[in-house]
Scaffold this motif. Sequence first.
Motif, short mmCIF file in Angstrom:
data_model
loop_
_atom_site.label_atom_id
_atom_site.label_comp_id
_atom_site.label_asym_id
_atom_site.label_seq_id
_atom_site.Cartn_x
_atom_site.Cartn_y
_atom_site.Cartn_z
N GLY A 110 9.89 19.11 5.79
CA GLY A 110 9.52 18.27 6.94
C GLY A 110 8.13 17.69 6.76
N GLU A 111 7.82 16.66 7.58
CA GLU A 111 6.53 15.98 7.41
C GLU A 111 5.36 16.84 7.86
OE1 GLU A 111 6.08 12.44 9.74
OE2 GLU A 111 7.18 13.27 11.42
N ASP A 112 5.62 17.80 8.76
CA ASP A 112 4.48 18.60 9.24
C ASP A 112 4.40 19.96 8.56
OD1 ASP A 112 6.81 19.38 10.32
OD2 ASP A 112 6.19 19.27 12.42
N HIS A 113 5.27 20.19 7.56
CA HIS A 113 5.24 21.44 6.78
C HIS A 113 5.19 22.64 7.69
CE1 HIS A 113 4.38 18.49 3.83
NE2 HIS A 113 3.17 18.26 4.28
N ARG A 114 6.10 22.66 8.66
CA ARG A 114 6.09 23.71 9.68
C ARG A 114 6.57 25.04 9.09
NH1 ARG A 114 3.83 22.96 14.77
NH2 ARG A 114 4.85 20.96 15.03
N LEU A 115 5.78 26.09 9.35
CA LEU A 115 6.15 27.46 8.94
C LEU A 115 5.72 28.39 10.07
CD1 LEU A 115 4.80 27.38 5.28
CD2 LEU A 115 7.19 27.61 5.89
N TYR A 116 6.22 29.61 10.07
CA TYR A 116 5.79 30.58 11.09
C TYR A 116 4.38 31.02 10.76
CZ TYR A 116 10.57 30.62 12.70
OH TYR A 116 11.79 30.22 13.21
N SER A 117 3.46 30.62 11.62
CA SER A 117 2.04 30.76 11.27
C SER A 117 1.56 32.20 11.27
CB SER A 117 1.20 29.94 12.24
OG SER A 117 1.49 30.34 13.55
N THR A 118 2.29 33.10 11.94
CA THR A 118 1.80 34.49 11.98
C THR A 118 2.20 35.26 10.71
OG1 THR A 118 3.80 35.02 13.18
CG2 THR A 118 1.81 34.71 14.49
N MET A 119 3.07 34.67 9.91
CA MET A 119 3.55 35.39 8.72
C MET A 119 2.56 35.26 7.57
SD MET A 119 7.55 34.49 8.42
CE MET A 119 8.77 34.95 9.63
N ARG A 120 2.66 36.19 6.65
CA ARG A 120 1.98 36.05 5.37
C ARG A 120 2.93 35.35 4.41
NH1 ARG A 120 -2.49 39.47 5.21
NH2 ARG A 120 -2.52 40.97 6.92
N VAL A 121 2.42 34.94 3.26
CA VAL A 121 3.26 34.21 2.31
C VAL A 121 4.45 35.08 1.89
CG1 VAL A 121 3.34 33.21 0.00
CG2 VAL A 121 1.40 32.75 1.49
N ARG A 122 4.19 36.38 1.69
CA ARG A 122 5.29 37.25 1.25
C ARG A 122 6.35 37.40 2.35
NH1 ARG A 122 1.20 41.37 0.90
NH2 ARG A 122 0.98 42.36 2.93
N ASP A 123 5.89 37.37 3.62
CA ASP A 123 6.86 37.45 4.72
C ASP A 123 7.72 36.20 4.77
OD1 ASP A 123 5.80 39.87 5.53
OD2 ASP A 123 4.30 38.90 6.79
N VAL A 124 7.06 35.07 4.52
CA VAL A 124 7.80 33.80 4.52
C VAL A 124 8.88 33.85 3.44
CG1 VAL A 124 7.62 31.32 4.13
CG2 VAL A 124 5.85 32.49 5.42
N VAL A 125 8.48 34.33 2.27
CA VAL A 125 9.43 34.39 1.15
C VAL A 125 10.57 35.36 1.50
CG1 VAL A 125 9.72 35.03 -1.28
CG2 VAL A 125 7.69 33.76 -0.56
N ALA A 126 10.20 36.51 2.09
CA ALA A 126 11.23 37.49 2.45
C ALA A 126 12.16 36.93 3.53
CB ALA A 126 10.57 38.77 2.96
N PHE A 127 11.57 36.21 4.45
CA PHE A 127 12.36 35.58 5.52
C PHE A 127 13.36 34.58 4.94
CE2 PHE A 127 12.57 32.04 8.70
CZ PHE A 127 13.36 32.70 9.61
N GLU A 128 12.87 33.77 4.02
CA GLU A 128 13.75 32.77 3.41
C GLU A 128 14.84 33.47 2.57
OE1 GLU A 128 13.74 29.37 3.64
OE2 GLU A 128 12.16 29.51 5.15
N ALA A 129 14.41 34.49 1.84
CA ALA A 129 15.38 35.19 0.98
C ALA A 129 16.46 35.86 1.81
CB ALA A 129 14.65 36.23 0.14
N GLY A 130 16.06 36.35 2.99
CA GLY A 130 17.03 37.03 3.86
C GLY A 130 17.96 36.08 4.59
N THR A 131 17.55 34.83 4.69
CA THR A 131 18.37 33.90 5.48
C THR A 131 19.01 32.81 4.63
OG1 THR A 131 16.39 32.60 5.96
CG2 THR A 131 17.04 34.22 7.60
N ARG A 132 18.75 32.80 3.35
CA ARG A 132 19.38 31.80 2.47
C ARG A 132 20.02 32.49 1.28
NH1 ARG A 132 17.88 26.59 3.54
NH2 ARG A 132 15.98 26.35 4.73
N PRO A 133 21.33 32.50 1.25
CA PRO A 133 21.96 33.09 0.07
C PRO A 133 21.65 32.25 -1.17
CG PRO A 133 23.59 32.11 1.54
CD PRO A 133 22.28 31.99 2.22
N GLY A 134 21.49 32.92 -2.28
CA GLY A 134 21.19 32.20 -3.52
C GLY A 134 19.73 31.84 -3.67
N PHE A 135 18.89 32.42 -2.83
CA PHE A 135 17.45 32.15 -2.91
C PHE A 135 16.89 32.84 -4.15
CE2 PHE A 135 13.02 32.91 -1.80
CZ PHE A 135 12.65 31.69 -1.28
N ARG A 136 16.17 32.09 -4.97
CA ARG A 136 15.69 32.65 -6.25
C ARG A 136 14.23 33.07 -6.13
NH1 ARG A 136 16.99 28.66 -10.96
NH2 ARG A 136 15.74 30.23 -12.03
#
Lengths: 313, 631
Positions: free
Chosen positions: A83-109
């Motif tokens: 997205g144009e505003d690069h929206r992410l959950y601001s309270t998370m750390r980078v590793r949480d973001v990655v874990a969140f994505e990995a947990g919600t997207r199958p095939g996440f590498r």
Amino acid sequence: MSAPIEFEDVWRWFGSQVVLRGLSFRVEPGQVYALLGRNGAGKTTALRILLGFLAPLRGRARILGVESEQLGPAQRAKIGYVGEDHRLYSTMRVRDVVAFEAGTRPGFRRDLVATALARCGLLEKQRVRQLSRGQRAQLCLVLAVATTPELLICDDPALGLDVVMRRELLDALIDLLAETGCSVLLSSHFLQDVERIADRVGVLHEGRLIVDATLEDLKRRVRRATWMPREGAAPPREAQILRAARRRVGFELSLLDADEPLLERLRATGELAPLAPCSLEELVLDLTGPEEPGLLRQPLSSFAERGAVEVRS
Amino acid sequence: MIALLRKDRPWMRSVIVGGGAVMTVVQMTTDLRETWALPPIEMKGLFTVGWIWGLFLGLAASVFDEKLGTRELLEHRPLSQRRLHASRVLACAVVLAAWNFLPSLLRLGIAALLDPQVLAIRPELITYVWLDLIPCTSACAIGLFVGAFPFRLRWRVAISLVLLYSLFALISWCAEPWSNEEQAAIERSRWIFANLHLATALAFVLASFAICGSRRDIDRPLPPRMRLLGVGSTVLTATLATTFAAHLLEGRHSVELQRKFPAIVRTTRGAFALVRDLPLRQGPMGQSIHSAEFVDEEHRPRMLGAERIEERIAQLPRPWLTLPSFGAPRLHWRTSGGYLESGMYCTLQLREHDGRYAFRSFGKGPDGTPFAADAVRVAKGYRSYDSGPLHLVFERSSQSLWKLDSELGSFVPLALPNGDTLIDVDSSATPTEFVGTQVVYSWRNQEFQPVRASGRSEIIAPKPKAPLLRAHIEKDLLSPSHQIFDAAGTLMFEHAYAPRTSSERRSAGLVIAWSFARPPALSVAGHLGASPMETENALIDPLVSGGRRTWLVALHLLFGALCAAIALWRLRRLGADRHACWFWGVLTLLLGLTPLLASLCFERRRAWSRGPAIEPSVPPRIVSAPAILST
């Protein structure tokens, strides 16, 4: 193979403001399509319609073979979106973001992400709210491509980035394309970047697509030339003259498919400099910019009174 | 699902801590014994805090991503809308579970720290805390449901409050009557309260799954499912709230009307007459002077010469006025008892089998004959914890005194000593005095003790007793009728009230006008089904209940049809589809004014707009053939 993206006479309005007027284009498999235009031209609206976040009020948009309004989890798994505003959950750390994505997207590498994060200089313990705008953009792009999507949609991903960051982002995108060969639809205001990456461009102006052409085609067909008219002569009203901008001396003409008869007519009424190639930025400016420098749109009649002529379809 | 909870962790943490702290503080304000040693009577504070935080929790869970601007980020992942919504429900369940345990543990922990010799607690009493927090679950479900509506947040908050008020009032109304029953008593009331709240929670959670993922797009009509579930439930509960308001306003204006109606009096010559109270006047010493004027049957002033008012015979009963409200479940009664309208005396007793209080009714003698209407309880000043409360009833018409024998389960007659005859009971004295023809007694040590010689027999005896009268009142908000009979049953006076003066007609007009805010369907149901005396049920229009005023029911139906016609005319002008026309047509026909007003809010011109005039499709100015690239 069917086109991953198809717009078919899509109309969208918000109250009395019409944002898209019969938008029709398609993105072929493996193609990088850049949607260009001024602010408010309808680029983001078109992308939001495509992703099913907004419904078209007329016409239809298809993505990966399904109507955008019926986009389901199976299709979304194949689409990366920045997205144009690069929206992410601001309270998370980078590793949480990655874990969140990995947990919600199958095939996440995760391996791909680890490499990409290291290359971008992002630390896993960093909080999202402490990242710079450029770092957030990079992280968003890394996350979008970590599922190796078939289709990547980027809404002005470089908005607000400095030149270095923009170049970094572009390089990352080029690397991705080289590796995966996915189709890309991106909107951008940075036309030099687009020239480096896009196969085909569409220029939106006031909700209408006024250009839908490959970059090679554009470079070949659109030329610029300086024309100095003889006493009292004005640029002819020709469909092939995209724009005639008054300069200190003479006019700067943008010519489309300039053939010999047109050039002869111009030479007959003035002095014509040799034709030069036209950059994408100049073309977009000619097609969507104000009629005179410093002025926004004016009625054609008032413009003609000042001695300049603009020809539009 | 668990991965999705990662994003909800910040707000979950805040809500658990915030709500838990408030609930702990509320528990701290109650004596430890009254929650954890003895069953609590009622925990209003916990109930109030519970539903407020529950509603906030539901709304917060629903709108978190929307307000954070991450809704598109969340929705653009290969998960269905239902799965995303399920994670919100799971987050709410975690918070609710925490609220049900943590504040109680914290409260007990603090008590143990502050007072190490704390009395023995009964952990099973946590069920009473849970019972008060059940509304938290249903309020949360309402918040989740309304939070999924594709409307502005302020509208969602307003709708959720209307939904909550109407449903909670309805649940309290359903549960309350059961709490007076002898056998099941409060236990059944509690179960009904808890089960209705749980059923509400379940229904709203399921409904929220049906509408989750609705997007706000004011340029498009509402999706049919959203219209049916979201708007339908909103309109139904708004109609319920409007009905309650109409009930209150009808009652208020009918009280005003009855205040204007003349009272029945007996004049000094023993005749019956109608008098209307005049506004208070200021006397020469600054005192307020009450005055009244005689009126005829048409309520017009008339002169009665030198007649004066001897006594007022009867007043019209005031209609029921209070708005339906909701409150904490009543867990135990600790009041003693009182009369029911049936003439039975009721008292609360501790049941042996479960140690809980229950109503028990008693009558005269072993067959439990109800008392006469003029019976009064006379036991002031006798209540003591050692001997238990004294239950004495004085039946004035038979001049008999009855004492409750709890072993026999009935009232037994009580005679004055030495053959004295009871003529009156002086309840103004403390303790109550029993006036015999010879001696005045009080009740001490389980027997009558003489207090003084009776002087009142002389006072009472010379005064000629007025003939005993019995009044029969036909209750009606606008035209009650009043009949007065003597002891032999002879009709002595009757007056059929009706709005006759302009002022009375104005008040009656307002009562009728407010009745049009009620749904026509309920009007018909009340007309056909309810008893004529039904005035306390807010859902039933007292003007038409029990087959009264068929013309008004017809007008209500006509009004409903007019509302439906207006709604349909507007929708057709807007270009609404068949589904929308049917939906609003049926709702307005059945429910009248409220759905009509709701249709103006929910069906906007913009949503049904056909958009700009279709322009011919213009091909791009510069176009090249599609380039097919190899993948």
